[in-house]
Design a protein around this motif. Structure first.
Motif, PDB file in Angstrom:
ATOM      1  N   ALA A  37      -7.875   6.304  -5.016  1.00 52.96           N
ATOM      2  CA  ALA A  37      -6.658   5.502  -4.862  1.00 52.96           C
ATOM      3  C   ALA A  37      -6.982   4.153  -4.246  1.00 52.96           C
ATOM      4  N   VAL A  38      -6.487   3.105  -4.866  1.00 49.43           N
ATOM      5  CA  VAL A  38      -6.598   1.743  -4.325  1.00 49.43           C
ATOM      6  C   VAL A  38      -5.181   1.181  -4.345  1.00 49.43           C
ATOM      7  N   ASP A  39      -4.395   1.604  -3.355  1.00 47.05           N
ATOM      8  CA  ASP A  39      -2.952   1.379  -3.415  1.00 47.05           C
ATOM      9  C   ASP A  39      -2.333   0.988  -2.080  1.00 47.05           C
ATOM     10  N   GLY A  40      -3.164   0.494  -1.159  1.00 49.93           N
ATOM     11  CA  GLY A  40      -2.624   0.111   0.133  1.00 49.93           C
ATOM     12  C   GLY A  40      -2.078   1.267   0.940  1.00 49.93           C
ATOM     13  N   GLY A  41      -2.512   2.493   0.627  1.00 49.36           N
ATOM     14  CA  GLY A  41      -2.057   3.665   1.363  1.00 49.36           C
ATOM     15  C   GLY A  41      -0.806   4.303   0.807  1.00 49.36           C
ATOM     16  N   MET A  42      -0.322   3.818  -0.325  1.00 46.43           N
ATOM     17  CA  MET A  42       0.972   4.242  -0.867  1.00 46.43           C
ATOM     18  C   MET A  42       1.007   5.727  -1.210  1.00 46.43           C
ATOM     19  N   HIS A  43      -0.114   6.292  -1.672  1.00 46.27           N
ATOM     20  CA  HIS A  43      -0.087   7.684  -2.151  1.00 46.27           C
ATOM     21  C   HIS A  43      -0.060   8.690  -1.004  1.00 46.27           C
ATOM     22  N   GLY A  44      -0.567   8.314   0.172  1.00 45.89           N
ATOM     23  CA  GLY A  44      -0.728   9.329   1.202  1.00 45.89           C
ATOM     24  C   GLY A  44      -0.044   9.050   2.521  1.00 45.89           C
ATOM     25  N   LEU A  45       0.348   7.817   2.783  1.00 45.88           N
ATOM     26  CA  LEU A  45       0.937   7.483   4.077  1.00 45.88           C
ATOM     27  C   LEU A  45       2.460   7.546   4.024  1.00 45.88           C
ATOM     28  N   ARG A  46       3.051   8.087   5.066  1.00 44.77           N
ATOM     29  CA  ARG A  46       4.505   8.144   5.198  1.00 44.77           C
ATOM     30  C   ARG A  46       4.864   7.477   6.512  1.00 44.77           C
ATOM     31  N   LEU A  47       5.257   6.224   6.437  1.00 42.37           N
ATOM     32  CA  LEU A  47       5.533   5.438   7.645  1.00 42.37           C
ATOM     33  C   LEU A  47       7.027   5.473   7.954  1.00 42.37           C
ATOM     34  N   PRO A  48       7.393   5.361   9.244  1.00 42.08           N
ATOM     35  CA  PRO A  48       8.821   5.328   9.598  1.00 42.08           C
ATOM     36  C   PRO A  48       9.465   4.060   9.043  1.00 42.08           C
ATOM     37  N   ARG A  49      10.728   4.162   8.680  1.00 44.28           N
ATOM     38  CA  ARG A  49      11.442   2.988   8.180  1.00 44.28           C
ATOM     39  C   ARG A  49      11.545   1.938   9.286  1.00 44.28           C
ATOM     40  N   ALA A  50      11.441   0.696   8.859  1.00 43.08           N
ATOM     41  CA  ALA A  50      11.571  -0.404   9.822  1.00 43.08           C
ATOM     42  C   ALA A  50      13.010  -0.458  10.330  1.00 43.08           C
TER      43      ALA A  50
END
Length: 249
Positions: free
Chosen positions: A236-249
Motif C-alpha cells: 500500500a502506498v496510500d498515506g495510511g488510508m488502508h490501515g489507519l483510523r484517526l479520530p475526526r477533527a
C-alpha cells in the motif's frame, strides 16, 4: 542506483503519470525500458516507445517482441495501464462494465501472457501490477473501478502462485489517490475542482495526495533484487488510508 543494470523493463501506460514515473525510476537505476502506451510520447536512448493497446492481444505480442529484439530480452513487467470509472452499480451500463474490466483486468492477463515467454528466460524476472486502495476499501461512487482493482488484487496472488516455481515473482502496489493527469481529469468533472481535491487529500491520513514518484519507488523496490524473497504481496502506498483510523477533527 544501479539495481537494474543490464535489465529490461516493460511498463504499460508508461506515457504519463505513474507509468512515466516508473519508466524514469527504472532508467535511473540502469535499466532499458519499453514504454507501451496508446501515446508513449517521445522516449529515446535507453527508452523505447511502442504504440500499443492492452485490449489488443496481437498488438501486445508484437510490442513485446519489438522490445525484446531491441534490448535483448525482458526481465520486468509493470502492468500499469488502466482506465477509471465513476458511479454506483446503477450508473454504469453493461458496455462500460465490459470496457473497464477488459482494460483493467483482462488487459493485465493479455500483457502478462505476451511477456511470459521472455520473462521465463530471465534470472531476475518480476511482475508488478498496479492495484488500488479501491481493491480493499469501499469508496463512494467507485463500484466498477473497485471491482476491477479487486480483481487485480486477487489475480496478483493467483499469478504469484502459478509462477513462483519458475522463479518469477509477482506483486502489486496499491496506491491511494495519486496526483496525476488522470486524477486531474476526474477533478475537472467536479462542480468545484479545488474543493474536491482538498477532500481527496483530507481522506488520506497524511493529509495530501500521493505522488507518482512515491508509487514508482514502491514498484522499483518490488522489481529489484532487494525484494527477492517477496512474492504474492500487495504494498500500500496510500498515506495510511488502508490501515489507519484517526479520530475526526
Amino acid at each position: 542506483m544501479g539495481d537494474f543494470d543490464g535489465l529490461v523493463a516493460v511498463v504499460t501506460g508508461g506515457g504519463s503519470g505513474i507509468g512515466a514515473a516508473c519508466a524514469a525510476a527504472f532508467t535511473a537505476g540502469g535499466a532499458k525500458v519499453g514504454v507501451l502506451d496508446l501515446d508513449p510520447g517521445q522516449p529515446g536512448g535507453d527508452t523505447l516507445g511502442v504504440v500499443t493497446d492492452v485490449a489488443d492481444r496481437s498488438a501486445l505480442e508484437v510490442a513485446m517482441a519489438r522490445v525484446a529484439e531491441t534490448f535483448g530480452g525482458i526481465d520486468i513487467l509493470v502492468n500499469n495501464a488502466g482506465i477509471s470509472a465513476v458511479g454506483s452499480v446503477e450508473e454504469n451500463d453493461d458496455a462500460e462494465w465490459h470496457r473497464v474490466l477488459d482494460v483493467n483486468v483482462v488487459g493485465v492477463v493479455r500483457t502478462t501472457a505476451a511477456a511470459l515467454p521472455y520473462l521465463r528466460r530471465s534470472a531476475r524476472a518480476a511482475i508488478v501490477n498496479i492495484s488500488s486502495i479501491a481493491a480493499t476499501a469501499g469508496l463512494v461512487q467507485r463500484a466498477l473501478y473497485s471491482a476491477s482493482k479487486g480483481a487485480v488484487h486477487s489475480l496478483t496472488r493467483a499469478m504469484a502462485a502459478d509462477l513462483v516455481s519458475e522463479g518469477i515473482r509477482v506483486n502489486s502496489v496499491a496506491p491511494g489517490t495519486v496526483d496525476t493527469p488522470w486524477v486531474a481529469r476526474l477533478l475537472a468533472r467536479a462542480a468545484d475542482a479545488a474543493a474536491e481535491k482538498r477532500r481527496l487529500a483530507a481522506r488520506q491520513p497524511t493529509g495530501r495526495l500521493v505522488s507518482a514518484e512515491e508509487v514508482a519507488a514502491a514498484v522499483a523496490y518490488l522489481a529489484s533484487p532487494a525484494a527477492g524473497a517477496t512474492t504474492g504481496t500487495s504494498l500500500a502506498v496510500d498515506g495510511g488510508m488502508h490501515g489507519l483510523r484517526l479520530p475526526r477533527a
